[in-house]
Scaffold this motif. Sequence first.
Motif, PDB file in Angstrom:
ATOM      1  N   ASP A 112       0.821  -1.209   0.000  1.00 16.14           N
ATOM      2  CA  ASP A 112       0.000   0.000   0.000  1.00 16.14           C
ATOM      3  C   ASP A 112       0.861   1.267   0.000  1.00 16.14           C
ATOM      4  O   ASP A 112       0.555   2.201  -0.742  1.00 16.14           O
ATOM      5  N   PRO A 113       1.938   1.337   0.815  1.00 15.77           N
ATOM      6  CA  PRO A 113       2.784   2.536   0.734  1.00 15.77           C
ATOM      7  C   PRO A 113       3.409   2.733  -0.654  1.00 15.77           C
ATOM      8  O   PRO A 113       3.544   3.868  -1.119  1.00 15.77           O
ATOM      9  N   ALA A 114       3.751   1.657  -1.335  1.00  9.00           N
ATOM     10  CA  ALA A 114       4.307   1.781  -2.689  1.00  9.00           C
ATOM     11  C   ALA A 114       3.251   2.306  -3.660  1.00  9.00           C
ATOM     12  O   ALA A 114       3.558   3.112  -4.547  1.00  9.00           O
ATOM     13  N   LYS A 115       2.016   1.879  -3.498  1.00  8.09           N
ATOM     14  CA  LYS A 115       0.926   2.385  -4.339  1.00  8.09           C
ATOM     15  C   LYS A 115       0.696   3.867  -4.085  1.00  8.09           C
ATOM     16  O   LYS A 115       0.462   4.636  -5.019  1.00  8.09           O
ATOM     17  N   GLU A 116       0.768   4.272  -2.816  1.00 13.98           N
ATOM     18  CA  GLU A 116       0.641   5.698  -2.479  1.00 13.98           C
ATOM     19  C   GLU A 116       1.800   6.491  -3.086  1.00 13.98           C
ATOM     20  O   GLU A 116       1.618   7.614  -3.557  1.00 13.98           O
ATOM     21  N   ALA A 117       2.992   5.910  -3.076  1.00 11.27           N
ATOM     22  CA  ALA A 117       4.156   6.573  -3.681  1.00 11.27           C
ATOM     23  C   ALA A 117       3.935   6.773  -5.177  1.00 11.27           C
ATOM     24  O   ALA A 117       4.316   7.809  -5.744  1.00 11.27           O
ATOM     25  N   LEU A 118       3.295   5.823  -5.821  1.00  5.68           N
ATOM     26  CA  LEU A 118       3.001   5.937  -7.248  1.00  5.68           C
ATOM     27  C   LEU A 118       2.036   7.090  -7.515  1.00  5.68           C
ATOM     28  O   LEU A 118       2.220   7.852  -8.476  1.00  5.68           O
ATOM     29  N   VAL A 119       1.062   7.274  -6.660  1.00  5.83           N
ATOM     30  CA  VAL A 119       0.114   8.394  -6.795  1.00  5.83           C
ATOM     31  C   VAL A 119       0.849   9.721  -6.631  1.00  5.83           C
ATOM     32  O   VAL A 119       0.637  10.665  -7.411  1.00  5.83           O
ATOM     33  N   VAL A 120       1.737   9.802  -5.649  1.00  5.40           N
ATOM     34  CA  VAL A 120       2.514  11.023  -5.435  1.00  5.40           C
ATOM     35  C   VAL A 120       3.408  11.291  -6.643  1.00  5.40           C
ATOM     36  O   VAL A 120       3.505  12.427  -7.122  1.00  5.40           O
ATOM     37  N   ALA A 121       4.037  10.276  -7.178  1.00  7.29           N
ATOM     38  CA  ALA A 121       4.906  10.440  -8.351  1.00  7.29           C
ATOM     39  C   ALA A 121       4.122  10.955  -9.552  1.00  7.29           C
ATOM     40  O   ALA A 121       4.612  11.806 -10.304  1.00  7.29           O
TER      41      ALA A 121
END
Length: 159
Positions: A14-23
């Motif tokens: 989930d944190p990696a998915k959130e990082a993708l949204v931020v990117a």
Amino acid sequence: MLYKNIMVAFDGSDPAKEALVVAKNLIGDDPQATMHIVSVVSIGSLGLSGDLANSPTPGMQQIFPDMKAYDEAIDNAKKIACDQMREAASDLVDSVECNVTFDATVAVKPAVGICDYAEDHEVDMIVMGRRGLGALRAMLGSVSYAVLHETSIPVVTVK
């Protein structure tokens, strides 16, 4: 400032998915920009998976008869990692205007793989999730902590 060449370290969490949204927000709608979505395959995991050809017994280290067999095992592990990333992240990047690449790299430690990939591909920024597991995890070390201290490239961590 919009970035033109961003790397997202992606492990499917989930944190990696959130990082993708931020990117996605950092890179904007620039069709000339590139977002590298990258997974690190642990070199120690090669030969431990039943998915690899010629794998003897799960849990036992694979012995490769030659470099060709080793290279094939690495290529297979990277392909599996890329397929898993595409499946987990494709709906998150469907609407982006930039170029998106899914890639996997092999390294002894995830932080080393992330830093090496970022340097080799001259990325402007690394975006990655962090789990925030508290003081115990901080004492043991974490991937995001190691990346922050091993690279001179700007790093954004997302919880």
